[in-house]
Design a protein around this motif. Structure first.
Motif, PDB file in Angstrom:
ATOM      1  N   PRO A  24       0.773  -1.731  -0.285  1.00 27.59           N
ATOM      2  CA  PRO A  24       0.005  -0.298  -0.090  1.00 27.59           C
ATOM      3  C   PRO A  24       0.743   1.138   0.299  1.00 27.59           C
ATOM      4  N   TYR A  25       1.814   0.977   1.087  1.00 24.18           N
ATOM      5  CA  TYR A  25       3.119   2.605   1.540  1.00 24.18           C
ATOM      6  C   TYR A  25       3.291   2.405  -1.018  1.00 24.18           C
ATOM      7  N   PHE A  26       4.101   1.912  -1.141  1.00 31.11           N
ATOM      8  CA  PHE A  26       4.308   1.700  -2.749  1.00 31.11           C
ATOM      9  C   PHE A  26       3.896   2.471  -3.130  1.00 31.11           C
ATOM     10  N   ALA A  27       2.450   1.643  -3.516  1.00 27.70           N
ATOM     11  CA  ALA A  27       1.730   2.623  -4.372  1.00 27.70           C
ATOM     12  C   ALA A  27       1.439   3.363  -3.963  1.00 27.70           C
ATOM     13  N   LYS A  28       1.289   3.793  -3.143  1.00 24.64           N
ATOM     14  CA  LYS A  28       0.258   5.210  -2.422  1.00 24.64           C
ATOM     15  C   LYS A  28       1.835   6.202  -3.135  1.00 24.64           C
ATOM     16  N   ASN A  29       3.103   5.709  -2.751  1.00 23.31           N
ATOM     17  CA  ASN A  29       4.010   7.063  -2.834  1.00 23.31           C
ATOM     18  C   ASN A  29       4.023   6.997  -4.288  1.00 23.31           C
ATOM     19  N   LEU A  30       3.291   6.570  -5.806  1.00 29.48           N
ATOM     20  CA  LEU A  30       3.256   6.838  -6.488  1.00 29.48           C
ATOM     21  C   LEU A  30       1.796   7.628  -7.166  1.00 29.48           C
ATOM     22  N   GLY A  31       1.543   8.502  -6.432  1.00 27.50           N
ATOM     23  CA  GLY A  31       0.382   8.749  -6.575  1.00 27.50           C
ATOM     24  C   GLY A  31      -1.059   7.647  -6.434  1.00 27.50           C
ATOM     25  N   VAL A  32      -1.272   6.346  -6.129  1.00 24.11           N
ATOM     26  CA  VAL A  32      -2.480   5.404  -5.917  1.00 24.11           C
ATOM     27  C   VAL A  32      -3.502   6.102  -5.355  1.00 24.11           C
ATOM     28  N   ASN A  33      -4.871   6.215  -5.493  1.00 20.95           N
ATOM     29  CA  ASN A  33      -5.368   6.267  -4.432  1.00 20.95           C
ATOM     30  C   ASN A  33      -5.879   4.736  -4.177  1.00 20.95           C
ATOM     31  N   ALA A  34      -7.361   4.888  -2.704  1.00 17.38           N
ATOM     32  CA  ALA A  34      -7.574   4.248  -2.564  1.00 17.38           C
ATOM     33  C   ALA A  34      -8.099   3.053  -3.203  1.00 17.38           C
ATOM     34  N   PHE A  35      -9.315   3.546  -4.324  1.00 21.36           N
ATOM     35  CA  PHE A  35      -9.864   2.604  -4.850  1.00 21.36           C
ATOM     36  C   PHE A  35      -8.942   2.778  -6.050  1.00 21.36           C
ATOM     37  N   MET A  36      -8.308   2.955  -7.028  1.00 18.15           N
ATOM     38  CA  MET A  36      -6.704   2.491  -7.464  1.00 18.15           C
ATOM     39  C   MET A  36      -5.840   0.851  -6.719  1.00 18.15           C
ATOM     40  N   LEU A  37      -5.324   1.607  -5.665  1.00 19.22           N
ATOM     41  CA  LEU A  37      -4.960   0.074  -4.867  1.00 19.22           C
ATOM     42  C   LEU A  37      -5.639  -0.609  -4.828  1.00 19.22           C
ATOM     43  N   GLY A  38      -6.779  -0.388  -4.591  1.00 24.62           N
ATOM     44  CA  GLY A  38      -7.999  -1.765  -4.308  1.00 24.62           C
ATOM     45  C   GLY A  38      -7.744  -2.768  -5.516  1.00 24.62           C
ATOM     46  N   THR A  39      -8.164  -1.734  -6.440  1.00 24.22           N
ATOM     47  CA  THR A  39      -8.151  -2.936  -8.470  1.00 24.22           C
ATOM     48  C   THR A  39      -6.806  -3.787  -8.005  1.00 24.22           C
ATOM     49  N   LEU A  40      -5.792  -2.846  -7.861  1.00 25.48           N
ATOM     50  CA  LEU A  40      -4.028  -3.350  -8.105  1.00 25.48           C
ATOM     51  C   LEU A  40      -4.765  -4.489  -6.879  1.00 25.48           C
ATOM     52  N   PHE A  41      -4.743  -4.742  -5.361  1.00 27.23           N
ATOM     53  CA  PHE A  41      -5.192  -6.034  -5.462  1.00 27.23           C
ATOM     54  C   PHE A  41      -6.175  -7.656  -6.128  1.00 27.23           C
ATOM     55  N   ALA A  42      -7.326  -6.401  -6.143  1.00 26.91           N
ATOM     56  CA  ALA A  42      -8.350  -6.936  -7.058  1.00 26.91           C
ATOM     57  C   ALA A  42      -8.550  -8.201  -7.966  1.00 26.91           C
ATOM     58  N   SER A  43      -7.469  -7.085  -8.828  1.00 34.15           N
ATOM     59  CA  SER A  43      -6.935  -7.841 -10.329  1.00 34.15           C
ATOM     60  C   SER A  43      -5.798  -8.737  -9.974  1.00 34.15           C
ATOM     61  N   TYR A  44      -5.166  -9.444  -9.323  1.00 40.50           N
ATOM     62  CA  TYR A  44      -4.464 -10.469  -9.166  1.00 40.50           C
ATOM     63  C   TYR A  44      -5.245 -11.484  -8.618  1.00 40.50           C
ATOM     64  N   ASN A  45      -6.900 -10.655  -7.875  1.00 39.63           N
ATOM     65  CA  ASN A  45      -7.625 -12.414  -7.196  1.00 39.63           C
ATOM     66  C   ASN A  45      -8.043 -12.904  -8.255  1.00 39.63           C
ATOM     67  N   LEU A  71      10.148  -7.210 -11.100  1.00 37.58           N
ATOM     68  CA  LEU A  71       9.236  -6.033 -12.410  1.00 37.58           C
ATOM     69  C   LEU A  71       8.309  -5.224 -11.770  1.00 37.58           C
ATOM     70  N   PHE A  72       7.167  -5.776 -10.742  1.00 34.56           N
ATOM     71  CA  PHE A  72       7.027  -4.821 -10.123  1.00 34.56           C
ATOM     72  C   PHE A  72       7.515  -3.844  -9.413  1.00 34.56           C
ATOM     73  N   GLY A  73       8.719  -4.110  -8.699  1.00 33.23           N
ATOM     74  CA  GLY A  73       9.130  -3.387  -8.122  1.00 33.23           C
ATOM     75  C   GLY A  73       9.973  -2.088  -8.606  1.00 33.23           C
ATOM     76  N   LEU A  74      10.532  -2.533  -9.998  1.00 36.05           N
ATOM     77  CA  LEU A  74      11.085  -1.196 -10.522  1.00 36.05           C
ATOM     78  C   LEU A  74       9.921  -0.654 -11.281  1.00 36.05           C
ATOM     79  N   ALA A  75       8.492  -0.721 -10.685  1.00 39.24           N
ATOM     80  CA  ALA A  75       7.640  -0.131 -11.789  1.00 39.24           C
ATOM     81  C   ALA A  75       7.352   1.673 -11.826  1.00 39.24           C
ATOM     82  N   THR A  76       6.929   2.821 -12.538  1.00 33.43           N
ATOM     83  CA  THR A  76       7.642   3.677 -12.108  1.00 33.43           C
ATOM     84  C   THR A  76       5.929   4.364 -12.443  1.00 33.43           C
ATOM     85  N   SER A  77       5.051   4.436 -12.320  1.00 34.53           N
ATOM     86  CA  SER A  77       3.124   3.836 -12.802  1.00 34.53           C
ATOM     87  C   SER A  77       2.253   2.887 -12.615  1.00 34.53           C
TER      88      SER A  77
END
Length: 400
Positions: free
Chosen positions: A28-49, A85-91
């Motif tokens: 969550p902190y990594f994603a928010k550090n790139l400007g990701v909001n709560a909905f976008m963070l939820g999408t990251l978790f949901a997409s994997y599942n 690759l996720f660790g190298l992501a910039t967007s």
């Protein structure tokens, strides 16, 4: 079943899931550090599942055709590459793409490990084998978040690199040390017979639908608790993330102890069905006790109930399905994994929504669902097919 093979499967499961646990505290902190909001963070978790839900049964079909070892190796390599690759992501776009691809490829790994256990253990000993795998998974979620939290102090991307490295090293463990469990003569290969391996038929067209439904509801209810519990203890009692971490540590150790040290003896004495019922009872008590908890130790004890109950339910539920399936063990394990993933997709959405309505709602609903499962299972269990007496019958339903 050799002790060496069981130990190797235990460590394979532990190392696979250790990487998942390592990223929990920092994602969550990594994603928010790139400007990701709560909905976008939820999408990251949901997409994997969602990808896990869709692809686990398909990889199971493939493992029934070509063997278990290639699928575990493929899943580990995919896991390793996509996490690095996720660790190298910039967007956010890169993050989402790597999560989707990671969900697709890593879905080949853990369900296939479960299928290996079903290959190697006779039906009467299968719950013990599943318990050892569950213990490995439980311990990975004890140590993984702690390791990830420490590594995260050196940078949010570091746990992802570490998780990818662990998966890559585990690939070599599988490649050189883990023997194949499905001989060529027991593999499915005829395209015209694929219809019998349809995972949809496994869910809705078989007498095992009850067990699949139980595994889904348990995952659904528990995912709702995991999503809201941190908010609950903070909003109502002002407890910190560190206190929550200690509570989950207790839950993880209890779950690992039950699955690794007690399940085999319990099943031998009581049978899978009674142990499954006991696990559901512990879940029901745990859910209904949350609203009356009031301090650290009471909540730690409640989570310990979930640790013990979860080990009983998942171990015996998985063993009961594998003993009775007419599908290949690969597609069966994949379908079980899909039920878990579907619960983890819908559970957080529902839990978050009802928590906004009332803080106690997710837990009262979870308790009611467990009571419904108890009534349903007790009234319908007599319709379950008998376990296959011969393990070979479970692995060669397509042979002439």
């Amino acid at each position: 079943m050799g002790k060496k093979q069981l130990v190797l499967l235990f460590f394979t499961a532990f190392l696979i899931m250790l990487g998942f646990g390592m990223i929990i505290p920092v994602m969550p902190y990594f994603a928010k550090n790139l400007g990701v909001n709560a909905f976008m963070l939820g999408t990251l978790f949901a997409s994997y599942n969602i990808m896990q839900f869709l692809f686990a049964p398909l990889w199971g079909i493939v493992s029934d055709r070509i063997g278990r070892k290639p699928l575990i190796g493929f899943g580990l390599l995919g896991f390793s590459i996509t996490f690095i690759l996720f660790g190298l992501a910039t967007s956010y776009g890169e993050m989402l793409a790597y999560r989707i691809i990671g969900g697709i490829v890593s879905a080949a790994a853990m369900p296939t490990v479960t299928a290996m256990v079903a290959d190697l253990f006779p039906p009467k000993e299968r719950a013990k084998g599943m318990g050892m795998i569950g213990a490995g998974i439980g311990l990975s979620f004890v140590f993984g978040p702690a390791i990830g939290g420490i590594l995260g102090t050196f940078g949010f991307a570091v746990p992802f690199f570490a998780a990818g490295t662990v998966a890559f090293l585990t690939f070599f463990l599988v490649l050189f040390a883990l023997p194949e469990s499905l001989p060529k003569e027991k593999r499915t290969g005829a395209i015209q017979r694929e219809k019998r391996e349809n995972p949809i038929a496994a869910l809705f067209g078989s007498a095992l639908s009850l067990l699949y439904f139980i595994l889904f509801i348990v995952s659904f209810a528990m995912a709702g608790l995991e999503t809201t519990f941190a908010l609950y203890i903070n909003d109502l009692y002002g407890m910190t993330e560190q206190q929550l971490g200690y509570m989950f540590l207790v839950m993880g150790f209890v779950g690992a102890f039950v699955q690794g040290g007690m399940i085999g003896k319990m099943v031998k004495k009581l049978g899978e069905a009674k142990v499954l019922v006991l696990g559901i009872v512990l879940y029901a008590v745990g859910f209904l006790a949350v609203p009356i908890g009031s301090g650290f130790w009471s909540f730690a004890l409640i989570l310990a109930l979930f640790g013990a109950g979860g080990g009983m339910i998942r171990t015996t539920g998985t063993a009961m399905v594998s003993q009775r399936t007419t599908q290949g063990q690969g597609v069966t394990s994949g379908t079980i994994s899909s039920m878990d993933s579907l619960g983890r997709i819908l559970g957080p959405l529902t839990g978050g929504a009802v928590y906004a309505w009332h803080p106690n709602a997710p837990y009262l609903i979870g308790g009611v669902l467990m009571i419904v499962l108890l009534v349903l299972f007790q009234s319908r269990k007599r319709y379950l097919p008998e376990p296959h007496p011969d393990p070979a019958k479970q692995e060669s339903p397509h042979t002439a």
